[in-house]
Write a protein that holds these residues in place. Sequence first.
Motif, mmCIF file in Angstrom:
data_model
loop_
_atom_site.group_PDB
_atom_site.id
_atom_site.type_symbol
_atom_site.label_atom_id
_atom_site.label_comp_id
_atom_site.label_asym_id
_atom_site.label_seq_id
_atom_site.Cartn_x
_atom_site.Cartn_y
_atom_site.Cartn_z
ATOM 1 N N ASP A 3 0.948 -1.332 0.073
ATOM 2 C CA ASP A 3 0.024 -0.201 -0.318
ATOM 3 C C ASP A 3 1.248 1.173 0.039
ATOM 4 O OD1 ASP A 3 -2.317 1.467 0.160
ATOM 5 O OD2 ASP A 3 -2.562 1.362 2.436
ATOM 6 N N VAL A 4 0.636 2.032 -0.958
ATOM 7 C CA VAL A 4 1.632 3.186 -1.127
ATOM 8 C C VAL A 4 0.971 4.417 -1.166
ATOM 9 C CG1 VAL A 4 3.449 4.138 -2.638
ATOM 10 C CG2 VAL A 4 3.192 1.640 -2.652
ATOM 11 N N GLY A 5 1.517 5.416 -0.574
ATOM 12 C CA GLY A 5 0.980 7.001 -0.356
ATOM 13 C C GLY A 5 2.040 7.640 -1.394
ATOM 14 N N LEU A 6 1.542 8.379 -2.279
ATOM 15 C CA LEU A 6 2.541 9.221 -3.384
ATOM 16 C C LEU A 6 2.159 10.430 -3.195
ATOM 17 C CD1 LEU A 6 4.841 8.694 -5.639
ATOM 18 C CD2 LEU A 6 2.840 9.023 -7.131
ATOM 19 N N GLU A 7 3.265 11.386 -3.187
ATOM 20 C CA GLU A 7 2.950 12.879 -3.154
ATOM 21 C C GLU A 7 3.348 13.412 -4.577
ATOM 22 O OE1 GLU A 7 4.389 16.988 -0.526
ATOM 23 O OE2 GLU A 7 5.143 15.076 -0.132
ATOM 24 N N PHE A 8 2.693 14.019 -5.175
ATOM 25 C CA PHE A 8 2.979 14.563 -6.337
ATOM 26 C C PHE A 8 3.954 15.628 -6.383
ATOM 27 C CE2 PHE A 8 -1.797 13.720 -7.637
ATOM 28 C CZ PHE A 8 -1.297 12.495 -8.132
ATOM 29 N N ILE A 9 5.192 15.583 -7.255
ATOM 30 C CA ILE A 9 6.167 16.717 -7.096
ATOM 31 C C ILE A 9 6.050 17.278 -8.684
ATOM 32 C CG2 ILE A 9 7.592 16.074 -5.449
ATOM 33 C CD1 ILE A 9 9.077 14.469 -7.570
ATOM 34 N N GLU A 10 5.498 16.582 -9.787
ATOM 35 C CA GLU A 10 5.206 17.047 -11.074
ATOM 36 C C GLU A 10 3.947 16.701 -11.603
ATOM 37 O OE1 GLU A 10 7.890 16.368 -14.502
ATOM 38 O OE2 GLU A 10 9.517 16.979 -12.875
ATOM 39 N N ILE A 11 2.853 17.666 -11.723
ATOM 40 C CA ILE A 11 1.623 17.351 -12.474
ATOM 41 C C ILE A 11 1.414 18.461 -13.180
ATOM 42 C CG2 ILE A 11 0.179 17.891 -10.444
ATOM 43 C CD1 ILE A 11 -1.574 15.758 -11.103
ATOM 44 N N ASP A 12 0.660 18.228 -14.301
ATOM 45 C CA ASP A 12 0.090 18.879 -15.367
ATOM 46 C C ASP A 12 -0.778 20.015 -14.762
ATOM 47 O OD1 ASP A 12 -1.448 20.495 -17.082
ATOM 48 O OD2 ASP A 12 -0.822 18.979 -18.655
ATOM 49 N N PRO A 13 -0.830 21.555 -14.715
ATOM 50 C CA PRO A 13 -1.694 22.257 -14.053
ATOM 51 C C PRO A 13 -3.219 22.166 -14.419
ATOM 52 C CG PRO A 13 0.212 23.588 -14.714
ATOM 53 C CD PRO A 13 0.364 21.962 -15.272
ATOM 54 N N LEU A 14 -3.459 21.726 -15.703
ATOM 55 C CA LEU A 14 -4.728 21.337 -16.159
ATOM 56 C C LEU A 14 -5.140 19.881 -15.315
ATOM 57 C CD1 LEU A 14 -7.221 21.522 -17.976
ATOM 58 C CD2 LEU A 14 -5.902 20.154 -19.593
ATOM 59 N N ALA A 15 -4.512 19.097 -15.153
ATOM 60 C CA ALA A 15 -4.889 18.014 -14.341
ATOM 61 C C ALA A 15 -5.110 18.433 -12.707
ATOM 62 C CB ALA A 15 -3.548 16.643 -14.330
ATOM 63 N N GLN A 16 -4.553 19.132 -12.244
ATOM 64 C CA GLN A 16 -4.640 19.683 -10.810
ATOM 65 C C GLN A 16 -6.116 20.293 -10.882
ATOM 66 O OE1 GLN A 16 -1.571 21.820 -8.947
ATOM 67 N NE2 GLN A 16 -1.297 19.928 -7.683
ATOM 68 N N ARG A 17 -6.416 20.952 -11.898
ATOM 69 C CA ARG A 17 -7.600 21.789 -12.063
ATOM 70 C C ARG A 17 -8.639 20.896 -12.098
ATOM 71 N NH1 ARG A 17 -4.630 25.415 -15.119
ATOM 72 N NH2 ARG A 17 -5.670 24.587 -17.031
ATOM 73 N N MET A 18 -8.667 19.778 -12.978
ATOM 74 C CA MET A 18 -9.674 18.625 -13.060
ATOM 75 C C MET A 18 -9.865 17.875 -11.700
ATOM 76 S SD MET A 18 -8.946 17.017 -16.824
ATOM 77 C CE MET A 18 -7.484 16.384 -16.450
ATOM 78 N N LEU A 19 -8.631 17.767 -10.867
ATOM 79 C CA LEU A 19 -8.885 17.122 -9.848
ATOM 80 C C LEU A 19 -9.603 17.908 -8.755
ATOM 81 C CD1 LEU A 19 -5.435 15.316 -9.225
ATOM 82 C CD2 LEU A 19 -7.282 14.147 -9.637
ATOM 83 N N GLU A 20 -9.499 19.333 -8.916
ATOM 84 C CA GLU A 20 -10.132 20.176 -7.875
ATOM 85 C C GLU A 20 -11.628 20.120 -8.281
ATOM 86 O OE1 GLU A 20 -8.483 24.001 -8.392
ATOM 87 O OE2 GLU A 20 -6.576 23.306 -7.266
ATOM 88 N N GLU A 21 -11.974 20.145 -9.413
ATOM 89 C CA GLU A 21 -13.170 19.945 -10.004
ATOM 90 C C GLU A 21 -13.879 18.825 -9.657
ATOM 91 O OE1 GLU A 21 -13.060 20.577 -14.328
ATOM 92 O OE2 GLU A 21 -12.455 22.870 -13.789
ATOM 93 N N GLU A 22 -13.466 17.634 -9.547
ATOM 94 C CA GLU A 22 -13.529 16.381 -9.340
ATOM 95 C C GLU A 22 -13.997 16.303 -7.797
ATOM 96 O OE1 GLU A 22 -14.550 13.195 -11.102
ATOM 97 O OE2 GLU A 22 -14.225 14.556 -12.825
ATOM 98 N N THR A 23 -12.912 16.917 -7.114
ATOM 99 C CA THR A 23 -13.206 17.064 -5.748
ATOM 100 C C THR A 23 -14.481 17.662 -5.198
ATOM 101 O OG1 THR A 23 -10.953 16.768 -5.329
ATOM 102 C CG2 THR A 23 -12.200 17.540 -3.490
ATOM 103 N N LEU A 24 -14.515 18.619 -5.899
ATOM 104 C CA LEU A 24 -15.885 19.630 -5.809
ATOM 105 C C LEU A 24 -17.184 18.583 -6.021
ATOM 106 C CD1 LEU A 24 -14.858 23.116 -7.120
ATOM 107 C CD2 LEU A 24 -14.995 22.003 -4.426
ATOM 108 N N VAL A 25 -17.083 17.902 -7.164
ATOM 109 C CA VAL A 25 -18.251 17.081 -7.459
ATOM 110 C C VAL A 25 -18.617 16.140 -6.280
ATOM 111 C CG1 VAL A 25 -19.087 15.309 -9.149
ATOM 112 C CG2 VAL A 25 -18.246 17.515 -10.084
ATOM 113 N N GLU A 26 -17.555 15.337 -5.964
ATOM 114 C CA GLU A 26 -17.474 14.310 -4.949
ATOM 115 C C GLU A 26 -17.954 14.816 -3.696
ATOM 116 O OE1 GLU A 26 -16.590 10.789 -4.684
ATOM 117 O OE2 GLU A 26 -16.681 11.177 -6.875
ATOM 118 N N VAL A 27 -17.535 16.117 -3.360
ATOM 119 C CA VAL A 27 -17.776 16.697 -1.760
ATOM 120 C C VAL A 27 -19.410 16.964 -2.236
ATOM 121 C CG1 VAL A 27 -17.718 18.020 -0.283
ATOM 122 C CG2 VAL A 27 -15.804 17.040 -1.321
ATOM 123 N N ALA A 28 -19.857 17.719 -3.229
ATOM 124 C CA ALA A 28 -21.582 18.134 -3.265
ATOM 125 C C ALA A 28 -22.420 17.133 -3.105
ATOM 126 C CB ALA A 28 -21.431 18.947 -4.451
#
Length: 109
Positions: free
Chosen positions: A84-109
């Motif tokens: 079982d692994v926990g990975l912290e991103f050090i390089e990720i496309d800014p567009l991908a980060q925005r998509m993850l933020e949007e997915e989080t908002l959808v999940e939480v809502a």
Amino acid sequence: MTESERRKYTRIETGHVISVAPLDRRDRLAVSKNLSKGGIRFEVVGCELDPETVIRVTFNVGHHTVVAVGRVAWATEVDPITTDVGLEFIEIDPLAQRMLEEETLVEVA
């Protein structure tokens, strides 16, 4: 303080097949457990990953394929062949980060 209060980012529960690989090795399949804009937790079989190892992960957010580089924050043996692994991103496309933020908002809502 509960675990969710300690976390920087909201997690999205997942269960998708992803690809993981140390930067100098071939890809292996793994199963994601949860995902946030800061990192990903996954289980991998037959691959030892020590803390601080830098690896590449490939996963999907919606219909978009994301390739990110991260540092292993922790790795726990689940059984003799599964980690079982926990990975912290050090390089990720800014567009991908925005998509993850949007997915989080959808999940939480």
